[in-house]
Design a protein around this motif. Structure first.
Motif, PDB file in Angstrom:
ATOM      1  N   UNK A 226       0.836  -1.220   0.000  1.00  0.00           N
ATOM      2  CA  UNK A 226       0.000   0.000   0.000  1.00  0.00           C
ATOM      3  C   UNK A 226       0.859   1.253   0.000  1.00  0.00           C
ATOM      4  N   UNK A 289      -8.949 -10.243  -8.934  1.00  0.00           N
ATOM      5  CA  UNK A 289      -8.778 -10.814  -7.599  1.00  0.00           C
ATOM      6  C   UNK A 289      -7.639 -10.138  -6.825  1.00  0.00           C
ATOM      7  N   UNK A 290      -7.971  -9.716  -5.625  1.00  0.00           N
ATOM      8  CA  UNK A 290      -6.994  -9.140  -4.687  1.00  0.00           C
ATOM      9  C   UNK A 290      -6.187  -7.976  -5.241  1.00  0.00           C
ATOM     10  N   UNK A 291      -6.746  -7.237  -6.165  1.00  0.00           N
ATOM     11  CA  UNK A 291      -5.941  -6.195  -6.786  1.00  0.00           C
ATOM     12  C   UNK A 291      -6.306  -4.805  -6.281  1.00  0.00           C
ATOM     13  N   UNK A 292      -5.254  -4.082  -5.899  1.00  0.00           N
ATOM     14  CA  UNK A 292      -5.457  -2.711  -5.419  1.00  0.00           C
ATOM     15  C   UNK A 292      -5.355  -1.709  -6.561  1.00  0.00           C
ATOM     16  N   UNK A 294      -6.926  -1.744  -9.482  1.00  0.00           N
ATOM     17  CA  UNK A 294      -8.227  -1.567 -10.153  1.00  0.00           C
ATOM     18  C   UNK A 294      -8.116  -0.777 -11.450  1.00  0.00           C
TER      19      UNK A 294
ATOM     20  N   UNK B  19     -10.465  -8.511  -1.834  1.00  0.00           N
ATOM     21  CA  UNK B  19      -9.373  -8.469  -0.862  1.00  0.00           C
ATOM     22  C   UNK B  19      -9.936  -8.532   0.564  1.00  0.00           C
ATOM     23  N   UNK B 125     -10.011  -1.913   6.923  1.00  0.00           N
ATOM     24  CA  UNK B 125      -8.634  -1.474   6.985  1.00  0.00           C
ATOM     25  C   UNK B 125      -7.916  -1.674   5.646  1.00  0.00           C
ATOM     26  N   UNK B 126      -8.217  -2.778   4.956  1.00  0.00           N
ATOM     27  CA  UNK B 126      -7.494  -3.121   3.732  1.00  0.00           C
ATOM     28  C   UNK B 126      -8.215  -2.723   2.457  1.00  0.00           C
ATOM     29  N   UNK B 128      -9.077  -1.212  -0.743  1.00  0.00           N
ATOM     30  CA  UNK B 128      -8.275  -0.261  -1.522  1.00  0.00           C
ATOM     31  C   UNK B 128      -9.022   1.019  -1.888  1.00  0.00           C
ATOM     32  N   UNK B 129     -10.342   0.973  -1.930  1.00  0.00           N
ATOM     33  CA  UNK B 129     -11.085   2.168  -2.369  1.00  0.00           C
ATOM     34  C   UNK B 129     -11.970   2.747  -1.269  1.00  0.00           C
TER      35      UNK B 129
END
Lengths: 613, 158
Positions: A226, A289-292, A294, B19, B125-126, B128-129
């Motif tokens: 992050x 899946x599990x992607x920040x 986007x 996530x 907490x996790x 992303x948006x």
């Protein structure tokens, strides 16, 4: 040795309907990691090299990466590998979404499909349960209908389905495999191989668990991640605009092909910019899946359709490459490609090709069924896409892809086929991007940017280039020096991402270096590699794919860009006047690889060093 | 009681990455177990809908009311509704009574539900948006109204 909780392979013979499960040797996982790497190794071991790509003997291999379906960010990817009907050599495609993770949850690292079913079938896999089910009622349906019908008949909306549309059924050599409606195993004609097996879909559901070596380390990775992406250039671009943001990146450098590479710059690309896509069509951001990151969006074209998308390559191929510069036409064509199961790059490329050879008088009006082939003909695009997918009329020729279509037409039209090894070049003009050009020429699956994906060529500093390759010019896109070193290094690093099953958009610039990738591997598997060991694995993967191509008769002559790019300079724009001649950098690349300069074959010493025969 | 917070979900911000599911099961079970996670993103790909579904820690929990073995209780201090695994008989009545699917049934037919991670939910907490946020109830009403009238404000040029 610490064991990897990975490597269960399902072998299915569609001719006999029999299947068995066998593990991959642990040692092979250390040598190839997984995903693309192990797919290549499995293919290498299963074929003699004589197989026709569309014959029952050609294996179709689905593989998830070593980290696919784990908590590692962007761990959504799976690879489908086979001999390619498009290139005639090694072929694969890679896709994200949610199919790969589901395959992992079902417990499999790989599914190897051989043979040919007598009648259309689909595979239904639920953990240990494997069924070959009739798909006679699905044959002829597009990918969206197929997805919906399978979910309905199995009574399970959460099924993950990878399927082909009419293009794959009709073995169009530019057919893809679609999962999650809009995500594609796009390249190399993997959809045609699936069609040749009478295999309509693979539907999968898993209820298993994925273990991690260290929960603490995984949460640390998530936290570090992050922090890292906050300053990462790829994240900044993609999280907002998605890949449509690349229109400006390439057009502003004058390397954005127009009208089948006759030009490479739009004086005004505003109408197809990332900015306009976001403002006018995008509804919200979407992610795999599990992607920040986007990078994807859900978009709507009023009175037409809505779906997830859109990708830069689809904009380029179905846009400027065929003289189109408006979103409605591009979006409609993109949607049709998804439903027919056609690779957008291959489709745009072959339409551009036929338009140019028709315009130049190489083929007659009768030969193109009297169609009004001209640049920017919005009405004709959907007609051609349908014809290609169904191999109707002229579509039968175009379904071969530009190179093979050119061979059939003859009359020296191959000059206008913008391909390497039969695979279409993407929408980044190598004349103004030397490293990319070399990358296309040597890529194992034919003209492809994701093998080397040398974005470092325009985003690393000269200081960084000196540190890694000892040459500052390596990151000057207009210079030749150092490109052999750069491409070799990039190919080996990218092979790691593909084999781990993580997306190139987080490894593009953020998690690029092997020592960074090791943090991810270690947190999940508990096994640690040093940077040299990882680079060696990447090298082994690339050499294994090379060996498959050698078996198929490929040599130095096949590592070549189209003549046109050497002869015709980019006429206008920021890269005006540029051509590309890779002769010298190809030598440098072979030297770096330890490959023979004349034949391009790996030397015996190199093979011994990598433990290959 | 004064600092009660709830999980507030904004479906327009959810990218559907799941996530939240991953960190939920990793923290609670020590593994990634999508079928055991206490939060699930329900997706409809044709319409682009991504909706995280999770227990809302009801003030009058139906799950608690129907539980025949009195395994479910409310922690008045934190506001969480908890399942006492030692008392649970695995009848799945709670699962059936919950109107939103807040209860997860595992392969072994164990009932699991969100416990707000003891006061710092990892899903929020996790995320992303920030599609999932954990906010004090004293603040959410106005915030929600503000979001609701966002379009109107744009139209009125405010």
């Amino acid at each position: 040795m610490k064991r990897f909780a990975y490597g269960k392979v399902l072998y299915i013979d569609l001719t006999t309907g029999e299947y068995e499960v066998k593990p991959i040797e642990q040692e092979e996982i250390k040598r190839y990691l997984g995903g693309r790497g192990l797919n290549g190794k499995l293919l290498y071991d299963l074929i003699s090299g004589k197989e026709d790509p569309l014959s029952p003997e050609n294996p179709l291999i689905f593989g998830v990466g070593l980290l696919t379906g784990t908590p590692i960010p962007s761990s959504s990817r799976y690879t489908v590998t086979s001999l390619s009907p498009l290139t005639g050599g090694f072929g694969d495609g890679n896709s994200g979404g949610f199919f790969g993770p589901e395959m992992r949850f079902a417990g499999y690292s790989h599914i190897v499909i051989t043979g040919r079913a007598k009648k259309p079938v689909y595979l239904y896999i639920e953990d240990d349960k494997v069924e070959i089910k009739s798909a006679v009622h699905l044959w002829g349906k597009d990918t969206w209908e197929t997805d919906a019908l399978i979910k309905e008949e199995m009574g399970d909306s959460e099924l993950q389905i990878a399927c082909i549309g009419p293009a794959g059924e009709n073995m169009a050599k530019i057919a893809c495999i679609i999962n999650n409606l809009t995500r594609a195993i796009g390249r190399s004609g993997m959809g045609a191989v699936m069609g040749s097996k009478n295999l309509k879909a693979v539907a999968i559901r898993g209820s298993g668990k994925v273990r991690v070596a260290s929960k603490e380390k995984v949460f640390k990775v998530l936290k570090d991640f992050r922090e890292l992406i906050k300053s990462d250039m790829s994240f900044k671009l993609f999280s907002k605009y998605g890949t449509p943001g690349l229109v400006d990146v390439y057009n502003s450098r004058g390397v954005f092909p127009v009208k089948n590479f006759q030009e490479s710059w739009l004086p005004d690309a505003e109408s197809i910019s990332g900015e306009v896509f976001i403002k006018k069509y995008a509804k919200k951001a979407k992610a795999c899946y599990n992607c920040m990151v986007h990078c994807s969006h859900f978009y709507e074209l009023k009175d037409s359709h809505k779906e997830e998308g859109l990708e830069f390559e689809s904009i380029g191929a179905l846009g400027p490459r065929i003289g189109i510069t408006d979103y409605p036409t591009i979006l409609k064509a993109n949607h049709l490609c998804n439903r027919y199961g056609l690779d957008t790059i291959g489709a745009g490329d072959v339409i551009g090709f036929i338009t140019e050879v028709f315009e130049r008088g190489f083929v007659s009006k009768e030969e193109v069924e009297g169609l009004d082939l001209c640049w920017g003909n919005s009405e004709l695009v959907p007609v051609l896409l349908k014809k290609i997918s169904h191999r109707e009329g002229i579509g039968d020729l175009l379904a071969e892809g530009s190179y093979r279509a050119a061979l059939k037409i003859g009359r020296n039209t191959e000059y206008y086929a913008m391909h390497v090894k039969g695979q279409a070049i993407i929408s980044a003009d190598p004349r103004g991007l030397r490293g990319w050009g070399l990358g296309y020429a040597v890529a194992s699956r034919g003209a492809d940017h994701l093998r080397a994906y040398p974005v470092v060529e325009y985003c690393f500093t000269p200081e960084k280039a000196e540190e890694i390759w000892g040459i500052r010019e390596a990151v000057d896109r207009t210079a030749y020096a150092g490109k052999g070193k750069l491409v070799k290094w990039c190919e080996d690093v990218r092979a790691l991402a593909d084999s781990l099953g993580i997306c190139k958009f987080i490894t593009r610039t953020a998690y690029l270096l092997p020592q960074q990738l090791n943090q991810l591997i270690e947190a999940i598997t508990g096994v640690s590699f040093n940077a040299d060991e990882l680079m060696k694995i990447g090298e082994r993967i690339n050499n294994t794919e090379k060996l498959i191509n050698i078996r198929r008769g490929f040599s130095r002559k096949d590592d070549a860009l189209p003549e046109r790019l050497k002869k015709e300079p980019i006429p206008e724009g920021p890269s005006a006047g540029m051509t590309i001649d890779i002769t010298d950098i190809l030598n440098e690349y072979y030297q770096e690889r330890g490959w023979d300069l004349k034949t391009s074959h790996p030397t015996p010493q190199k093979l011994a060093e990598l433990g290959l025969k | 009681m004064t600092n009660k917070s709830i999980l507030v979900i904004d479906v327009e911000k959810c990218t559907g990455c799941r996530l939240c599911e991953t960190v939920c099961s990793l923290d609670h079970e020590g593994v990634v177990a999508p079928k055991e996670t206490r939060i699930s993103v329900i997706k409809k790909e044709e319409t682009g809908a991504d909706i995280p579904v999770v227990c809302q820690q009801c003030e009058r929990p139906l799950c608690m009311e129907v539980c025949p073995s009195l395994a479910i209780s409310r922690d008045e201090r934190t506001g969480t509704v908890n399942i006492d695994e030692s008392r649970c008989i695995g009848c799945s009545m709670c699962f059936m009574a919950c109107p939103i699917g807040g209860i997860t049934i595992t392969k072994e037919k164990k009932m699991k539900k969100c416990d707000l991670c003891g006061g710092k939910p990892l899903c929020a907490d996790h995320c992303p948006t920030k599609a999932i946020e954990f906010l004090p109830v004293t603040k959410v009403t106005e915030q929600k109204r503000r979001k609701g009238i966002r379009k109107m404000l744009t139209l009125l040029n405010y």
